[in-house]
Motif scaffolding. Structure first.
Motif, mmCIF file in Angstrom:
data_model
loop_
_atom_site.group_PDB
_atom_site.id
_atom_site.type_symbol
_atom_site.label_atom_id
_atom_site.label_comp_id
_atom_site.label_asym_id
_atom_site.label_seq_id
_atom_site.Cartn_x
_atom_site.Cartn_y
_atom_site.Cartn_z
ATOM 1 N N ASN A 294 0.060 0.356 0.907
ATOM 2 C CA ASN A 294 1.413 0.348 0.354
ATOM 3 C C ASN A 294 1.324 0.500 -1.157
ATOM 4 O O ASN A 294 0.768 -0.355 -1.845
ATOM 5 C CB ASN A 294 2.121 -0.959 0.716
ATOM 6 C CG ASN A 294 3.484 -1.073 0.065
ATOM 7 O OD1 ASN A 294 3.659 -1.836 -0.869
ATOM 8 N ND2 ASN A 294 4.442 -0.314 0.547
ATOM 9 N N PHE A 295 1.856 1.608 -1.682
ATOM 10 C CA PHE A 295 1.841 1.875 -3.119
ATOM 11 C C PHE A 295 3.125 1.358 -3.746
ATOM 12 O O PHE A 295 4.227 1.674 -3.286
ATOM 13 C CB PHE A 295 1.695 3.375 -3.372
ATOM 14 C CG PHE A 295 0.297 3.888 -3.166
ATOM 15 C CD1 PHE A 295 -0.436 4.360 -4.238
ATOM 16 C CD2 PHE A 295 -0.289 3.890 -1.908
ATOM 17 C CE1 PHE A 295 -1.732 4.836 -4.066
ATOM 18 C CE2 PHE A 295 -1.573 4.355 -1.720
ATOM 19 C CZ PHE A 295 -2.301 4.827 -2.812
ATOM 20 N N SER B 170 0.200 1.020 -8.484
ATOM 21 C CA SER B 170 -0.129 2.384 -8.899
ATOM 22 C C SER B 170 0.650 2.827 -10.123
ATOM 23 O O SER B 170 1.851 2.572 -10.236
ATOM 24 C CB SER B 170 0.165 3.327 -7.721
ATOM 25 O OG SER B 170 -0.121 4.658 -8.050
ATOM 26 N N GLN C 244 -3.776 10.255 -8.043
ATOM 27 C CA GLN C 244 -2.868 11.399 -8.053
ATOM 28 C C GLN C 244 -3.691 12.681 -7.980
ATOM 29 O O GLN C 244 -4.670 12.832 -8.693
ATOM 30 C CB GLN C 244 -1.989 11.397 -9.299
ATOM 31 C CG GLN C 244 -1.021 10.222 -9.346
ATOM 32 C CD GLN C 244 -0.012 10.230 -8.221
ATOM 33 O OE1 GLN C 244 -0.319 9.919 -7.088
ATOM 34 N NE2 GLN C 244 1.214 10.574 -8.537
ATOM 35 N N THR D 267 -1.707 11.145 -3.020
ATOM 36 C CA THR D 267 -0.770 11.448 -4.103
ATOM 37 C C THR D 267 0.605 10.892 -3.769
ATOM 38 O O THR D 267 1.116 11.087 -2.672
ATOM 39 C CB THR D 267 -0.682 12.967 -4.332
ATOM 40 O OG1 THR D 267 -1.969 13.434 -4.743
ATOM 41 C CG2 THR D 267 0.347 13.311 -5.396
ATOM 42 N N VAL D 268 1.186 10.196 -4.730
ATOM 43 C CA VAL D 268 2.484 9.560 -4.555
ATOM 44 C C VAL D 268 3.531 10.318 -5.360
ATOM 45 O O VAL D 268 3.313 10.641 -6.523
ATOM 46 C CB VAL D 268 2.417 8.086 -5.027
ATOM 47 C CG1 VAL D 268 3.771 7.433 -4.959
ATOM 48 C CG2 VAL D 268 1.397 7.311 -4.209
ATOM 49 N N HIS D 269 4.690 10.586 -4.727
ATOM 50 C CA HIS D 269 5.788 11.276 -5.420
ATOM 51 C C HIS D 269 6.974 10.355 -5.668
ATOM 52 O O HIS D 269 7.948 10.756 -6.274
ATOM 53 C CB HIS D 269 6.229 12.504 -4.621
ATOM 54 C CG HIS D 269 5.147 13.526 -4.501
ATOM 55 N ND1 HIS D 269 4.715 14.290 -5.556
ATOM 56 C CD2 HIS D 269 4.385 13.890 -3.449
ATOM 57 C CE1 HIS D 269 3.741 15.095 -5.161
ATOM 58 N NE2 HIS D 269 3.518 14.866 -3.886
ATOM 59 N N MET E 246 8.008 5.764 -5.226
ATOM 60 C CA MET E 246 7.562 4.480 -4.690
ATOM 61 C C MET E 246 8.743 3.630 -4.265
ATOM 62 O O MET E 246 9.809 3.758 -4.857
ATOM 63 C CB MET E 246 6.728 3.754 -5.732
ATOM 64 C CG MET E 246 5.357 4.395 -5.873
ATOM 65 S SD MET E 246 4.262 3.425 -6.845
ATOM 66 C CE MET E 246 3.862 4.560 -8.164
ATOM 67 N N THR F 223 5.609 3.870 -1.373
ATOM 68 C CA THR F 223 5.099 4.864 -0.435
ATOM 69 C C THR F 223 4.023 4.215 0.426
ATOM 70 O O THR F 223 3.247 3.402 -0.061
ATOM 71 C CB THR F 223 4.495 6.067 -1.183
ATOM 72 O OG1 THR F 223 5.543 6.751 -1.877
ATOM 73 C CG2 THR F 223 3.827 7.049 -0.234
ATOM 74 N N LYS G 221 1.476 9.796 5.979
ATOM 75 C CA LYS G 221 2.235 9.301 4.824
ATOM 76 C C LYS G 221 3.689 9.101 5.219
ATOM 77 O O LYS G 221 4.233 9.860 6.022
ATOM 78 C CB LYS G 221 2.142 10.329 3.693
ATOM 79 C CG LYS G 221 2.887 9.989 2.428
ATOM 80 C CD LYS G 221 2.690 11.103 1.405
ATOM 81 C CE LYS G 221 3.415 10.831 0.103
ATOM 82 N NZ LYS G 221 3.199 11.915 -0.877
ATOM 83 N N GLN H 125 7.634 7.479 3.444
ATOM 84 C CA GLN H 125 8.356 6.866 2.335
ATOM 85 C C GLN H 125 8.640 5.413 2.659
ATOM 86 O O GLN H 125 8.935 5.058 3.794
ATOM 87 C CB GLN H 125 9.671 7.612 2.074
ATOM 88 C CG GLN H 125 10.338 7.240 0.771
ATOM 89 C CD GLN H 125 9.446 7.522 -0.439
ATOM 90 O OE1 GLN H 125 8.838 8.580 -0.535
ATOM 91 N NE2 GLN H 125 9.367 6.584 -1.349
#
Length: 196
Positions: free
Chosen positions: A86-87, A120, A150, A155-157, A159, A161, A173, A175
């Protein structure tokens, strides 16, 4: 952000007449994720220790992250699935709302599907640790303050995520922003192919 910095460097090269060999690549900030205050704060909490190596190549990127608030560093590639990552970061309101639901999931199902929190791209890891403790988090936490993940499979776009490491080493992955344990259970079952 790095692209903007590189674009600025390119413009400066043209304007000043410098060549690329004259430019030093900007380095990521060295953010301490285990100050003495953070170590003391974590020691008074129920946050679990960061996980030890479990395998040689579990499917995650070969990136080592420091344990938030002190403890053993974690080479992500040595973790095996099933695993939930969990980011989050300190100033993320949906992350704060999600933490109690994720904690409930960890208490009820963590022995079957472990959870690892990843603070993150966060310049304030001390605030993130304090927030996690205030929200009752006991699952282990690591930190990626400079966003070293990243550009990888993690890679997270936005949060919060979630990433799911399956037993076969593949990654899924989804959301975040879940507000109930049942929402997390459903998401985990769908992404990991487990029955809880």
């Amino acid at each position: 952000m790095i692209r903007h910095a590189l674009a600025l460097v390119a413009i400066l090269l043209v304007v000043t007449g410098c060549s690329a060999k004259d430019v030093v690549k900007p380095s990521a900030p060295d953010i301490d994720v285990a100050t003495s205050d953070m170590v003391a704060m974590k020691a008074k909490s129920d946050i679990a220790p960061c996980p030890a190596a479990q395998t040689k190549d579990g499917g995650l990127p070969g990136q080592t992250l420091r344990c938030l608030g002190g403890g053993r560093a974690v080479d992500l590639s040595t973790l095996k699935g099933p695993l939930v990552l969990n980011f989050f970061f300190a100033n993320c309101a949906p992350c704060r709302k999600e933490m109690p639901a994720l904690e409930a999931f960890y208490r009820d199902y963590g022995d079957k599907v472990p959870v690892l929190g990843v603070d993150s791209v966060d310049a304030y890891p001390g605030i993130a640790l304090r927030l996690a403790i205030q929200r009752g988090v006991t699952y282990p936490l690591v930190a990626d303050p400079a966003g070293d993940l990243q550009g990888s499979d993690l890679t997270v776009h936005g949060m919060p995520t979630f990433f799911f490491l399956r037993a076969d080493g593949t990654i899924a992955k989804a959301q975040g922003g879940k507000t109930s344990e049942q929402q997390i259970v459903t998401m985990v079952e769908q992404n990991l192919g487990v029955d809880l």
